[in-house]
Design an enzyme around this catalytic site. Structure first.
Site, short mmCIF file in Angstrom:
data_model
loop_
_atom_site.label_atom_id
_atom_site.label_comp_id
_atom_site.label_asym_id
_atom_site.label_seq_id
_atom_site.Cartn_x
_atom_site.Cartn_y
_atom_site.Cartn_z
N ASP A 1 0.83 -1.20 0.00
CA ASP A 1 0.00 0.00 0.00
C ASP A 1 0.86 1.25 0.00
O ASP A 1 2.09 1.17 0.06
CB ASP A 1 -0.93 -0.01 1.22
CG ASP A 1 -0.18 0.24 2.53
OD1 ASP A 1 0.97 -0.20 2.66
OD2 ASP A 1 -0.74 0.90 3.41
N GLU B 1 3.49 1.57 2.50
CA GLU B 1 4.59 0.63 2.32
C GLU B 1 4.62 -0.45 3.39
O GLU B 1 5.68 -0.94 3.76
CB GLU B 1 5.94 1.39 2.30
CG GLU B 1 5.87 2.68 1.52
CD GLU B 1 7.21 3.32 1.25
OE1 GLU B 1 7.72 3.97 2.16
OE2 GLU B 1 7.73 3.15 0.15
#
Ligand code: NOJ
Length: 652
Positions: free
Chosen positions: A223, A226
Site C-alpha cells: 500500500d 509501504e
C-alpha cells in the site's frame, strides 16, 4: 549546469526519507504554541497567502540535509508533479502558460507567480527525462522488459536502483506518473502543439506506465504506506483514474490500447466497489483488503481520503466513482476522522483526563480490531494520522492526511457549486455529524433551497477547521515535516517532506477554488465530455470475469466421534455457495487424539480478490448437519498465490 546535475536538482526536491532519527520535539514548542486559536477566516486567508510561495520554494528547493537519507519515490514525485500542475494558471486556448501567468484576464487566475509558473513548466521536462531513466532501470521488482520493474517504489536520487529490503512492488507509482504526465500534455496542448521531441518521450513514458497498470492492476501490492501487502484502495483508484484518462488520451493515438485501457479501467472501478463496508453511519471504505502479509487493522485509513483527491476536477458526485463529493466518500471521511478522536493528546485541548488515559508512546502490542463507525458526538476538526494503529515514530498525526480531509471537503464544495445542487443520500451521517446540519435525503438546489448555501458554507467551515489545525503546527519559518508530534505539536520524522508541501499547496488551491465565485477550468471542462458516459453508466461484470484464484489449504481441529465427517461450506462457488451438499469434504488422515486434524486433501482453488465467508460443518452419523457456532468466518483472497488457514471448531 551539466544536464545530469540539472536533472538531479529537479529530482531531489521530490525525495524524502522515512529514516530520520527523531529530532528534539521541544525545539519548536515555543514556535508552535503562539499560533493557536484562529479567530476568523480572514486570518486564515492571510496565512494562506503568505505560506503559499514559501511552500512552493520548498518544493523547488534542494532540501537535502544528509544525502544518506534521500531517495526519490515514484509516488511522491508523481503527486508533486500533478500537484504543481493544479497550481498553474488556466489557459485560454492559444495562450502560452507564461503569458497566461502574467495576464490579467479574468479567467486566468494567477494563483502562483510568473516565476513559479516558469519553474513548474521547466521542471516537467526534467521530470520526464528523469523518470524515463528510472522506468528502464532493472531493480529488485523486475525489469522494463516484463514491465514488472515499474512497480519499484523508490530509487536513489542519482538515478540508480535501491537494492535494500523494502515493501515492493508498489503498483500505484506508474499509474500516478502516467496521470501526471497526461495532465501536463493536456494542459500544454490546450494552448498549442507540443514540441514533437518532448511529446514522443512523454508518450513513451505514459504508454509503458499504462501498459503496466493494465497488466498488473489486479495483482496484490504494498500500500501507499509501504506496510500492507494486499489490495489497497488508494492504489486501485489511482489505477482506475490512470486507465480512464489513458483511454481518452490514446483514443487518437492507438485505438487498440485505448480500448484495452478502457476495459481495464471498468474492471478496476468495479473492483473498487469491493472495498466498501456497511457501518453504522453509512458505507465506509476498508482501505486494505486481500491482505497477504498478516497485517491486522481496522482499515479506516487516510488512504481512502487521499484516493478521492485523485479524481479530476470535472468529477461528478456519483457514489461508485469515489470522488470527493460521493456519498460514500463523505461518510467514509466522517468515519476516518472519527477513528482518530481521543487518539492524540494535541487534539484534546486541555482535556487532561483524556490525555492522561492515552499510553505514550502508543506501542502496538495487539492488533486493534475493535473499532466503531458510530458517532456519539458531532465531530470537530482534529489532526488525523494515517490509521489509528500506526506506530511509526510512535504513531502521530500527519500533515498531509489532515490536509487530505480539508482538501476533499473543499473540492466537494466546489463540485456542488458547479452543479448548483447537493444530493444527500439516505444515511445523512456526514451532514449531521460533520457538518452539523440534520438535512434529510433529497436534492438541495441553489436558488430554490435556502439551506443550499448554508450547506456549502458549513462544509467549507469544517474544511477550514481542519486546515487551521494544520496551520497551528506549522512554525513561522514555514517548515512542514512529515508528522506532527502528538504531544507537543512539533514537526516530527522526515523534515521538509515534499509531499507535505505539495499537499498544503493543493489544499490551499482547492480552498481558493471553493471560495471563487464560479470556476471551471477549460481542462476539466474537456475531460467531462460525453465520451466518459461509460463511466457513469458502469455495470460491473461478475468479479470472476477478471479474477484469478488463490490456493487455500485448510487445517481444522475438530473433535469428532466415530462416523462423523467434517466439511467446510462457504459463500463462494468453490466452497459450494452455502449449499452443504456441495461443501468440501475434509480428510481425517492426520487425526490424532492430541491433535484432531481435519485437512483439505489438496488446496481449494478459491475465487480471487474477494471476501469469502465460511464455516465448519459436521455431518453426523445419522445424516444430520451441525454448523459451528458464531458469526460466519471471513477471509480475503488474492488473485494468485496460496495460503493455509489453520483454526479450530467453535462449539456452541
Ligand atoms: C513514507 C510514506 O508512508 C510513503 O507513503 C511515502 O511514499 C514515503 N514515506 C516518502 O514520503
Amino acid at each position: 549546469m551539466p544536464p545530469i546535475a540539472q536533472l538531479l536538482l529537479s529530482l531531489l526536491p521530490l525525495t524524502t526519507s522515512t529514516h530520520f532519527p527523531p529530532h528534539d520535539p521541544n525545539l519548536r514548542d515555543e514556535i508552535v504554541a503562539p499560533l493557536r486559536g484562529l479567530q476568523s477566516q480572514v486570518e486564515l486567508d492571510a496565512w494562506a497567502a503568505q505560506i503559499r510561495e514559501k511552500a512552493l520554494d520548498k518544493v523547488f528547493a534542494n532540501i537535502g540535509r544528509d544525502p544518506d537519507y534521500f531517495f526519490t519515490w515514484t509516488r511522491d514525485a508523481a503527486l508533486t508533479a500533478s500537484g504543481l500542475l493544479s497550481l498553474l494558471p488556466l489557459l485560454p486556448s492559444n495562450t502560452s502558460p507564461a503569458i497566461a501567468a502574467a495576464s490579467s484576464q479574468p479567467d486566468t487566475r494567477s494563483y502562483i507567480s510568473h516565476d513559479s509558473t516558469n519553474r513548474t513548466l521547466s521542471f516537467f521536462s526534467d521530470y520526464v527525462d528523469g523518470q524515463l531513466v528510472l522506468q528502464k532501470l532493472s531493480n529488485p521488482s523486475g525489469t522494463y522488459e516484463t514491465l514488472e520493474g515499474l512497480g519499484e517504489p523508490k530509487f536513489h536520487p542519482n538515478l540508480t536502483a535501491y537494492l535494500g529490503d523494502w515493501g515492493r512492488p508498489q503498483r500505484d507509482g506508474p499509474a500516478l506518473r502516467a496521470s501526471a504526465v497526461m495532465q501536463y500534455i493536456d494542459y500544454m496542448t490546450s494552448a498549442g502543439p507540443l514540441d514533437p521531441a518532448f511529446g514522443d518521450k512523454a508518450i513513451q513514458l505514459v504508454r509503458a506506465d499504462l501498459d503496466y497498470t493494465a497488466k498488473y492492476w489486479n495483482h496484490t501490492t504494498f500500500d501507499l504506506w509501504e506496510e500492507v501487502k494486499g489490495s489497497s484502495f488508494f492504489t486501485t483508484i489511482a489505477q482506475f483514474h490512470a486507465l480512464r484518462h489513458g483511454a481518452a488520451f490514446f483514443a487518437s493515438i492507438d485505438a487498440r490500447r485505448s480500448q484495452e485501457y478502457k476495459e481495464e479501467a471498468k474492471k478496476a472501478l468495479c473492483f473498487a466497489q469491493e472495498y466498501l463496508e456497511d457501518g453504522e453511519a453509512g458505507k465506509w471504505v476498508r482501505s486494505n483488503i486481500n491482505i497477504e502479509n498478516g497485517v491486522k487493522r481496522n482499515d479506516l485509513d487516510a488512504n481512502s481520503m487521499l484516493a478521492t483527491l485523485l479524481s479530476p476536477p470535472s468529477s461528478i458526485c456519483a457514489s461508485h466513482l469515489f470522488t470527493p463529493c460521493s456519498a460514500h466518500s463523505l461518510t467514509n471521511l466522517a468515519s476516518v476522522i472519527r477513528s482518530f478522536t481521543s487518539l492524540y493528546p494535541i487534539n484534546h485541548d486541555g482535556e487532561t483526563s483524556l490525555v492522561a488515559s492515552i499510553p505514550l508512546p502508543r506501542e502496538q502490542t495487539q492488533p486493534q480490531m475493535t473499532f466503531s463507525t458510530s458517532f456519539s458526538r458531532p465531530l470537530r476538526p482534529i489532526a488525523v494520522g494515517r490509521y489509528s494503529e500506526d506506530t511509526y515514530y510512535g504513531g502521530n498525526p500527519w500533515y498531509l492526511t489532515t490536509l487530505a480531509a480539508a482538501e476533499q471537503l473543499y473540492r466537494a464544495s466546489t463540485i456542488w457549486k458547479r452543479e448548483g445542487r447537493v444530493q444527500v443520500s439516505g444515511d445523512g451521517a456526514f451532514w449531521e455529524r460533520v457538518v452539523g446540519l440534520p438535512v434529510g435525503a433529497g436534492v438541495y438546489e441553489s436558488g430554490t433551497d435556502d439551506i443550499y448555501e448554508e450547506m456549502l458554507e458549513k462544509v467549507r467551515d469544517f474544511a477550514d477547521g481542519m486546515l487551521d489545525v494544520v496551520r497551528q503546527y506549522i512554525p513561522q519559518t514555514g517548515q512542514v515535516d512529515e508528522q506532527i508530534d502528538k504531544v507537543t505539536g512539533a514537526g516530527r520524522s522526515a523534515r521538509d517532506l515534499t509531499w507535505s508541501y505539495i499537499a498544503l499547496l493543493t489544499t490551499l488551491r482547492a480552498r481558493s477554488d471553493s471560495l471563487a465565485a464560479s470556476w471551471l477550468s477549460p481542462r476539466s471542462a474537456r475531460a467531462a465530455t460525453s465520451d466518459e458516459t461509460w463511466l457513469h453508466e458502469l455495470e460491473c461484470p461478475p468479479p470472476s470475469d477478471y479474477n484469478g484464484t488463490m490456493s487455500v489449504g485448510f487445517e481444522l481441529e475438530v473433535e469428532t466421534k466415530w462416523g462423523e465427517t467434517v466439511f467446510l461450506a462457504g459463500s463462494s462457488p468453490s466452497l459450494g455457495s452455502w449449499d452443504v451438499s456441495r461443501a468440501i469434504r475434509l480428510s481425517a488422515r492426520d487425526y490424532t487424539s492430541p491433535k484432531p486434524l481435519w485437512k483439505t486433501k489438496k488446496a481449494v482453488e478459491i475465487e480471487g480478490r474477494r471476501g469469502i465467508e465460511w464455516k465448519i460443518v459436521k455431518l453426523q452419523a445419522d445424516g444430520s448437519v451441525v454448523w459451528e457456532a458464531g458469526e460466519n468466518r471471513v477471509f480475503y483472497t488474492s488473485s494468485s498465490g496460496s495460503r493455509t488457514i489453520a483454526t479450530r471448531w467453535r462449539g456452541a
